[in-house]
Design a protein around this motif. Sequence first.
Motif, PDB file in Angstrom:
ATOM      1  N   PRO A  96       0.812  -1.223   0.000  1.00 35.29           N
ATOM      2  CA  PRO A  96       0.000   0.000   0.000  1.00 35.29           C
ATOM      3  C   PRO A  96       0.846   1.275   0.000  1.00 35.29           C
ATOM      4  O   PRO A  96       0.506   2.244  -0.688  1.00 35.29           O
ATOM      5  N   ILE A  97       1.942   1.278   0.739  1.00 44.76           N
ATOM      6  CA  ILE A  97       2.802   2.470   0.796  1.00 44.76           C
ATOM      7  C   ILE A  97       3.488   2.695  -0.542  1.00 44.76           C
ATOM      8  O   ILE A  97       3.589   3.832  -1.024  1.00 44.76           O
ATOM      9  N   ILE A  98       3.968   1.613  -1.171  1.00 46.75           N
ATOM     10  CA  ILE A  98       4.576   1.747  -2.498  1.00 46.75           C
ATOM     11  C   ILE A  98       3.561   2.314  -3.490  1.00 46.75           C
ATOM     12  O   ILE A  98       3.882   3.193  -4.300  1.00 46.75           O
ATOM     13  N   ARG A 102       3.603   5.940  -5.788  1.00 44.69           N
ATOM     14  CA  ARG A 102       3.576   5.921  -7.248  1.00 44.69           C
ATOM     15  C   ARG A 102       2.335   6.582  -7.838  1.00 44.69           C
ATOM     16  O   ARG A 102       2.338   6.995  -8.997  1.00 44.69           O
ATOM     17  N   LEU A 103       1.281   6.658  -7.052  1.00 50.62           N
ATOM     18  CA  LEU A 103       0.031   7.209  -7.557  1.00 50.62           C
ATOM     19  C   LEU A 103      -0.053   8.721  -7.325  1.00 50.62           C
ATOM     20  O   LEU A 103       0.405   9.224  -6.299  1.00 50.62           O
ATOM     21  N   PHE A 111      -4.533   2.478  -0.917  1.00 51.24           N
ATOM     22  CA  PHE A 111      -3.975   2.096   0.387  1.00 51.24           C
ATOM     23  C   PHE A 111      -4.983   1.264   1.181  1.00 51.24           C
ATOM     24  O   PHE A 111      -4.650   0.179   1.685  1.00 51.24           O
ATOM     25  N   ALA A 112      -6.200   1.756   1.277  1.00 55.09           N
ATOM     26  CA  ALA A 112      -7.211   1.077   2.092  1.00 55.09           C
ATOM     27  C   ALA A 112      -7.570  -0.297   1.536  1.00 55.09           C
ATOM     28  O   ALA A 112      -7.614  -1.296   2.267  1.00 55.09           O
ATOM     29  N   PHE A 113      -7.822  -0.368   0.232  1.00 53.74           N
ATOM     30  CA  PHE A 113      -8.234  -1.641  -0.353  1.00 53.74           C
ATOM     31  C   PHE A 113      -7.086  -2.651  -0.399  1.00 53.74           C
ATOM     32  O   PHE A 113      -7.295  -3.839  -0.126  1.00 53.74           O
ATOM     33  N   ALA A 114      -5.887  -2.205  -0.747  1.00 48.85           N
ATOM     34  CA  ALA A 114      -4.750  -3.128  -0.805  1.00 48.85           C
ATOM     35  C   ALA A 114      -4.451  -3.709   0.567  1.00 48.85           C
ATOM     36  O   ALA A 114      -4.172  -4.904   0.703  1.00 48.85           O
TER      37      ALA A 114
END
Length: 267
Positions: A96-98, A102-103, A111-114
Amino acid sequence: MAPETKTSTNWDDLTVRMVSSAAMTIVGATGVILGGVWFQMLAVFVTAVMVWELWMMIRPKEPTSGMLMAALVASIMSGEIANGSHWGLALFLIVPIIGVTRLKTERKTFFAFALGIQIAGWGLVHFRMEYGFVWLIWLMLVVIVTDIFGYFAGKAFGGPKFWPKISPKKTWSGTFAGWVGAAVVGFVFHTFTDAGFWIIIVSMVLSFAGQMGDIAESALKRRMGVKDSSTLIPGHGGLFDRFDALLGAALFMLLLAEVFNVPGVAF
């Protein structure tokens, strides 16, 4: 000739959907029954693919990045399953942090869904190892019966929409029917296992959690302007489309198991 061609096309689509459903059922049931490394591999694969689908919905022009993230998810989840430490769950923050770095848009969404997908996938493996085959069958049956009861009640009775802006096809009649179906599943397990009466109540709340997982994925697709999470499954869309309710249910049960000592849930 035109009407015959149209009818043939409809039946061809139905055949594809039935074959896909049968294949998914066989693979999923085999993994659940065998447990161990077989179910772990299945859960890792499905989790990684869903994160890839999530990325592709947000950034469809960057498939390579999505594949790399899926591979990283599979690696992290495999290591966490082998390690078995709750502290290792912090590693689920890496992808999520990566993604956030990148986004340029939809950072919070990714972040939330991943993070939720990874934790839910790990949770299902944890449930299978710690509580056994019957426990996981109960959880899955609640989700499946909720969907079946909700679908047919919604078609039969219709009525006011549950959340028309997010999921225009879902009705309150279907929602309530799903809870009734879940209660029936809970009652059956209460009758034929050592589960206490509370299993009926927990089944109904679990049903609602699964419905919220479905609603959350519907909201995501509407936000991204896509019909399905991917086209991996002929006639069905993507894995995220098939397992959204199960993810919601798994996250709810993880929270319940960590925060409360729920009586009557262990079989």
